[in-house]
Design an enzyme around this catalytic site. Structure first.
Site: not given
Length: 269
Positions: A74, A122, A214, A216-217
């Site tokens: 995402h 994801d 922020g 994320s990942g």
């Protein structure tokens, strides 16, 4: 043949000393999110998106090979221009340790669907334009063995430059926070995440500490029995109402459910 290539791939990563930072993380005093010890998570990257003529932090990510970064599906939107910043700690100053890399190839997991986040998958792999210079500020994290499941309560750490709290400011300095693993049988209870969480995910936290926008990942860093740090999860989602909602742990894509896909991409691209 594929199994042999996968073994060789992981041996190559170990040559670079995966999961062994030159600067040891400070894991003794973590109650809530705090500034990380500078460069103690040397595989943490900042994925930056171009707005106008400038780049801005949008997601975290993890350096898992000499030219490969693992982040979330995402985090990538078609048409946007990205770059990767490695060796960063304090976004507000130039420390001389930063390395900026262009992205040569973006490989989003084929089953990722932005309209159905709860389906999972994801993940995105980013191939860098060239190998970063490995040093005390830049290193690679270890990948777990396929299928590995962490025990309930395993102490892991989320790291990132995400919001300090819901709708709060983004920090200049890299943050870290202790997030104990919540086993699937508890995280999938009806008063927790219910059927939103899948077996290909891992939950961690669920109290006053969590990931936020922020983050994320970015990685879920867990110390292995061999003393190396393993990336057991990729930050995927939190509660839509507030970041640190009780019984709504931060949910990560479970890396050990995707080791074969990760290996195949790294070998063939």
């Amino acid at each position: 043949m594929l199994q042999i290539l996968i073994i060789l791939l992981f041996q190559t990563v170990f040559v670079f000393g995966c999961g062994t930072p030159a600067v040891k993380p400070d894991t003794n005093r973590i109650v809530n999110g705090v500034d990380a010890r500078p460069h103690s998570w040397p595989w943490q990257i900042s994925l930056q998106v171009k707005h106008g003529s400038r780049y801005h932090h949008t997601c975290g990510g993890t350096l898992i090979g000499p030219r490969w970064v693992l982040t979330a599906g995402h985090c990538i939107w078609p048409g946007d221009v990205y770059r990767v910043l490695i060796g960063e700690h304090d976004m507000s100053v130039g420390e001389g340790t930063e390395q900026i890399h262009e992205i040569l190839r973006i490989v989003v997991h084929p089953d990722w669907d932005i309209d159905h986040v709860a389906k999972g998958n994801d993940l995105t792999l980013l191939k860098l334009d060239k190998s970063p210079i490995m040093n005390d500020s830049v290193g690679v994290a270890c990948l777990p063995q396929a299928g590995e499941i962490l025990a309930h309560g395993t102490p892991c750490y989320i790291t990132g430059w995400g919001n300090l709290y819901t709708h709060g400011p983004m920090p200049d300095k890299l943050q870290q926070a202790l997030l104990p693993v919540v086993e699937y049988s508890e995280c999938s209870r009806s008063d927790w995440w219910g059927n939103v969480v899948k077996t290909t995910m891992v939950c961690a936290g669920g109290d006053i500490v969590s990931g936020c926008n922020g983050d994320s990942g970015g990685p879920l860093n867990c110390l292995g029995q061999d003393g190396r740090w393993y990336i057991q999860g990729v930050t995927s989602f939190v509660s839509s109402s507030i970041c640190n909602e009780v019984k709504k742990p931060t949910v990560f894509t479970r890396t050990s459910a995707f080791t074969e896909w990760i290996s195949e991409v790294m070998l063939h691209y």
